[in-house]
Design an enzyme around this catalytic site. Structure first.
Site, PDB file in Angstrom:
ATOM      1  N   GLU A  50      45.157  41.248  40.135  1.00 19.36           N
ATOM      2  CA  GLU A  50      44.285  41.042  38.972  1.00 19.36           C
ATOM      3  C   GLU A  50      42.846  40.756  39.419  1.00 19.36           C
ATOM      4  O   GLU A  50      41.895  41.319  38.888  1.00 19.36           O
ATOM      5  CB  GLU A  50      44.768  39.862  38.116  1.00 19.36           C
ATOM      6  CG  GLU A  50      46.143  40.024  37.499  1.00 19.36           C
ATOM      7  CD  GLU A  50      46.222  41.159  36.489  1.00 19.36           C
ATOM      8  OE1 GLU A  50      45.166  41.668  36.070  1.00 19.36           O
ATOM      9  OE2 GLU A  50      47.340  41.542  36.142  1.00 19.36           O
ATOM     10  N   ASN A  54      39.532  43.141  38.896  1.00 20.74           N
ATOM     11  CA  ASN A  54      38.327  42.647  38.209  1.00 20.74           C
ATOM     12  C   ASN A  54      37.064  42.963  39.004  1.00 20.74           C
ATOM     13  O   ASN A  54      36.054  43.382  38.439  1.00 20.74           O
ATOM     14  CB  ASN A  54      38.419  41.130  38.004  1.00 20.74           C
ATOM     15  CG  ASN A  54      39.192  40.776  36.742  1.00 20.74           C
ATOM     16  OD1 ASN A  54      39.537  41.648  35.951  1.00 20.74           O
ATOM     17  ND2 ASN A  54      39.461  39.500  36.561  1.00 20.74           N
ATOM     18  N   ARG A 108      42.341  48.334  28.937  1.00 22.03           N
ATOM     19  CA  ARG A 108      42.499  47.070  29.642  1.00 22.03           C
ATOM     20  C   ARG A 108      42.966  46.043  28.623  1.00 22.03           C
ATOM     21  O   ARG A 108      42.496  46.021  27.479  1.00 22.03           O
ATOM     22  CB  ARG A 108      41.177  46.623  30.279  1.00 22.03           C
ATOM     23  CG  ARG A 108      40.642  47.568  31.355  1.00 22.03           C
ATOM     24  CD  ARG A 108      41.565  47.725  32.514  1.00 22.03           C
ATOM     25  NE  ARG A 108      41.909  46.448  33.141  1.00 22.03           N
ATOM     26  CZ  ARG A 108      42.882  46.299  34.023  1.00 22.03           C
ATOM     27  NH1 ARG A 108      43.620  47.311  34.383  1.00 22.03           N
ATOM     28  NH2 ARG A 108      43.124  45.127  34.541  1.00 22.03           N
TER      29      ARG A 108
END
Lengths: 158, 107
Positions: A50, A54, A108
């Protein structure tokens, strides 16, 4: 140099999406020294994935830049620092909110920080607009109580 | 990704055969949409038996395909999912619209 940690490692790689798997597998291999359960290892892999995603889609917005990972082990705790020199986050509190995303058009989900927070014990986010973002995550690996299982594992290794 | 279309029941089984992250999601999405628009099924079943890893990219992937099947008047289900992956899905609330079925159905 004497480190205050039991062990530490640093990694730096280009913000290419095929490095997402490389990053989470490498950190998991390093974390394996703490003898985590399969579930704890999966939690770490998911959180790293994650954070790195990002950096790629938000920090650098799919342009090329360097992503840095520093991981340290102290006793039974792993600390993972993931940083980019990208565009930064204007409102960290908003970014942390479940389902909040600036990239809904890319399908997303806005669950990245929520997943990091629930899979790790602690998540700190530091960000300065146009300078970059740093995420520091910590997780304690629980002592495995099943000594018999450990013995079996050791027997298999030896 | 592999798929199997059950003509009798009008069900499309989508078996994902790789780790689902942001990098892989794009390709899986294209393959899935291709199969869904080709067969126009009444139901799609996401088979997770060969998925060892999934992060939040999987949530977006499933929601996107759910929107497509809903547009076609159909439903969606998940089978053969592991504990960590179901934890990710639970957190997103997506299981309310795409439930997990316990059948050991493999395509």
């Amino acid at each position: 140099m004497k480190s205050i940690y039991d062990n530490e490692m640093e990694l730096s790689f280009l913000s290419k999406s095929n490095n997402e798997a490389f990053a989470r597998i490498t950190v998991a291999a390093f974390a394996a020294q703490l003898d985590p359960t399969i579930e704890e290892l999966a939690d770490i892999k998911t959180a790293v994935s994650e954070a790195v995603t990002n950096c790629i889609i938000h920090g650098y917005e799919n342009t090329e830049g360097l992503i840095k990972i520093k991981a340290t082990l102290l006793k039974n705790e792993i600390e993972i620092e993931i940083s980019d020199s990208g565009k930064g986050i204007e409102d960290i509190e908003l970014a942390r909110k479940p389902l909040y995303t600036t990239k809904g058009n890319l399908e997303r989900s806005g669950m990245g920080f929520t997943i990091m927070e629930s899979f790790m014990d602690e998540v700190e986010i530091y960000s300065v607009v146009d300078i970059g973002t740093k995420v520091i995550m910590k997780k304690k690996i629980k002592k495995q109580e099943n000594a018999e299982e450990n013995e079996e594992k050791n027997a298999l290794i030896n | 990704m592999d798929s199997k279309f059950d003509e009798n029941d009008n069900v499309l089984y989508l078996q994902i055969t790789e780790e689902i992250d942001h990098h892989k999601a794009e390709k899986i999405r294209r393959l899935m949409d291709n199969e869904i628009t080709r067969f126009m099924p009444r139901k799609i079943v996401f088979d997770f038996s060969n998925v060892s890893f999934m992060d939040s990219a999987g949530i977006g992937l499933l929601i996107g395909r759910y929107k497509l099947i809903k547009l076609l008047g159909g439903t969606a289900e998940i089978i053969n999912i592991n504990k960590t992956i179901s934890k990710v899905l639970e957190m997103s609330g997506i299981l309310k619209i795409i439930p997990i079925q316990n059948e050991e159905n493999v395509c």
